[in-house]
Design a protein around this motif. Structure first.
Motif, short mmCIF file in Angstrom:
data_model
loop_
_atom_site.label_atom_id
_atom_site.label_comp_id
_atom_site.label_asym_id
_atom_site.label_seq_id
_atom_site.Cartn_x
_atom_site.Cartn_y
_atom_site.Cartn_z
N GLU A 83 160.43 32.64 17.10
CA GLU A 83 160.76 32.13 18.43
C GLU A 83 161.88 33.02 18.97
O GLU A 83 162.38 33.90 18.25
N ARG A 261 160.35 17.67 19.38
CA ARG A 261 160.19 19.13 19.37
C ARG A 261 160.36 19.69 17.95
O ARG A 261 161.00 19.08 17.10
N SER A 308 160.23 27.97 26.82
CA SER A 308 159.31 29.06 26.51
C SER A 308 157.91 28.64 26.89
O SER A 308 157.46 27.56 26.48
P1 AMP Z 1 158.00 26.36 20.66
O1 AMP Z 1 158.71 27.68 20.46
O2 AMP Z 1 157.45 25.80 19.39
O3 AMP Z 1 158.80 25.40 21.46
O4 AMP Z 1 156.70 26.69 21.50
C1 AMP Z 1 156.75 27.00 22.87
C2 AMP Z 1 155.34 27.14 23.36
O5 AMP Z 1 154.71 28.22 22.69
C3 AMP Z 1 154.44 25.95 23.07
O6 AMP Z 1 154.59 24.95 24.03
C4 AMP Z 1 153.08 26.59 23.12
O7 AMP Z 1 152.63 26.71 24.44
C5 AMP Z 1 153.33 27.96 22.55
N1 AMP Z 1 152.93 28.03 21.13
C6 AMP Z 1 153.62 27.57 20.05
N2 AMP Z 1 152.96 27.84 18.91
C7 AMP Z 1 151.81 28.48 19.27
C8 AMP Z 1 150.71 29.05 18.54
N3 AMP Z 1 150.65 29.04 17.22
N4 AMP Z 1 149.73 29.66 19.26
C9 AMP Z 1 149.78 29.72 20.61
N5 AMP Z 1 150.79 29.21 21.33
C10 AMP Z 1 151.79 28.60 20.68
#
Ligand code: AMP
Length: 423
Positions: A83, A261, A308
């Motif tokens: 991330e 989250r 994000s």
């Molecule tokens: P996060 O960093 O977990 O808060 O994720 C932010 C956003 O990234 C999520 O809301 C999804 O839209 C996208 N995302 C997270 N994990 C994946 C994944 N493995 N594949 C595709 N998109 C993802």
């Protein structure tokens, strides 16, 4: 025969129409970044592993199960970024970006992140994110609302009205501490029926159980205590104030007292974005507020809020009608075909291509070897706006594909129309 090499599981090649839409998405986000005073930043794709352990948190799936550790060459243990927020906070501290009189800092980014997940629709191992971090000594409500508004408005411009936020308020450390205890008390008697991961989560951070994808544990979580019961009166009022501002801005949202989250660093408001209908029940983007991240990383104590977008998921939401709107923006302006195959025909093509492109229109010419019929079909396939024909005598004819009409045009008139942006 040598074995054919294919891309690793959970990765994608993005090309053709999909790449055009992907670029369109980032161009719209870029405009929003500019309009909200966000400056872009690039950070490394890999960082020291301990950065992610200390920020994202050891109790999260992201660090626990999904992180890609790189083979150590005798230096520090490093990992591919799972991330962006952790790396941006590291950069902010290392480069003393916080030492500016012009807080809040507003940083924006795009790039790939890596998570060792089980690949399925909308879930990749190399995914692409675009987002922001707003950071200040004490974040005020304007900055928080600005962040939420940027998130929602950009998504609405891309996908239309069919979106909503799911939000929750995690409150101050004290409230979360009481909530954690209440959750532990609640889950204690169910422990032997829960999955192995949840047994670990129970010990390390019981909030994480609410995020469990296993149906039994997820359903159990629905009856678990809510954070709302532990928020102070002050926190409750603040949460209501944020909701009032969201109402004033016409932002659609649902409150979900169980939204936690997947990362440990959140405090205060957290949010996710969903499509109202469609066959993708996954979040299109997400974010939240954090208060301890910079201090945790040995920097000054500051507060931040960020989000994000999952760019791959935004891309998946483009149905045929949204797609064709975007592809029309990328349509080729002129397809040039010359019936004169002599050197003067070649010169004329090059002259005309140069004039068109200098006027900032797009143009390609059919190869001299290509027959007219095939070229016409190619121009149609490329969604071309105008066909420009160079006749044997070098006179010009122009065909507007949307009107299907073809007419003669002098070179002077054509050049004038280009310069007056009449096409
Ligand atoms: P996060 O960093 O977990 O808060 O994720 C932010 C956003 O990234 C999520 O809301 C999804 O839209 C996208 N995302 C997270 N994990 C994946 C994944 N493995 N594949 C595709 N998109 C993802």
């Amino acid at each position: 025969m040598a074995e054919q090499i294919i891309k690793p599981r959970g990765t994608q090649d993005i090309f053709g129409d999909n790449k055009k839409i992907y670029d369109y998405i980032t161009s719209v986000l870029d405009r929003y970044f500019k309009n909200y005073g966000v400056n872009k930043i690039d950070i490394p794709t890999f960082e020291e592993t301990k950065l992610f352990i200390r920020s994202v948190g050891e109790s999260t799936d992201i660090v626990n199960k999904e992180i890609y550790n790189l083979e150590s060459k005798g230096e520090h243990q490093t990992s591919l970024r799972p991330e962006f927020t952790a790396g941006i906070m590291r950069a902010l501290i290392e480069n003393k970006l916080y030492a500016t009189p012009d807080l809040p800092l507003k940083l924006g980014y795009y790039g790939s992140v890596y998570r060792y997940e089980r690949p399925q629709k909308g879930r990749y191992r190399e995914l692409h994110q675009g987002g922001v971090e707003f950071v200040d000594n004490n974040l005020d409500i304007i900055t928080k609302i600005d962040c939420l508004n940027l998130f929602y408005s950009a998504a609405k411009e891309l996908l239309g009205d069919n979106i909503y936020l799911v939000i929750n308020y995690l409150g101050a450390e004290d409230a979360r501490k009481k909530w954690r205890e209440a959750l532990r008390e609640f889950f204690k008697s169910h422990l032997d029926t829960m999955c192995e991961d949840c047994k670990r989560r129970f010990e390390v951070n019981p909030l994480r159980i609410l995020d469990c994808k296993v149906e039994h544990d997820h359903e159990l979580g629905l009856n678990a205590p809510n954070i709302t019961d532990f928020l102070s009166e002050e926190d409750k009022k603040y949460y209501d104030d944020i909701c009032t501002e969201l109402d004033n801005l016409g932002i659609k949202y649902k409150r979900d007292p169980h939204l936690v989250r997947g990362l440990d660093y959140y405090t205060g408001i957290v949010f996710e974005l969903y499509l109202e209908q469609g066959d993708l029940p996954l979040a299109l983007g997400a974010g939240g507020q954090y208060a301890n991240l910079t201090a945790e990383l040995n920097g000054p104590k500051m507060e931040g809020i960020g989000f994000s977008f999952g760019l791959d998921r935004l891309l998946m939401c483009f149905n045929e009608s949204l797609k064709s709107d975007v592809l029309n923006k990328y349509a080729l302006d002129f397809f040039v075909y010359s019936f004169n195959k002599n050197p003067e025909g070649v010169k004329e093509i090059n002259d005309i291509l140069k004039t068109i492109r200098n006027s900032n229109y797009s143009a390609i010419a059919a190869p001299m070897t290509k027959a007219f019929g095939g070229s016409l079909k190619q121009a149609a396939r490329m969604n071309t706006k105008y066909l420009l024909l160079i006749n044997e005598d070098l006179s010009l004819e122009i065909k507007d594909f949307s009107k299907r009409e073809q007419q003669k045009i002098s070179k002077e008139e054509f050049t004038k129309m280009l310069s007056e942006r009449k096409f």
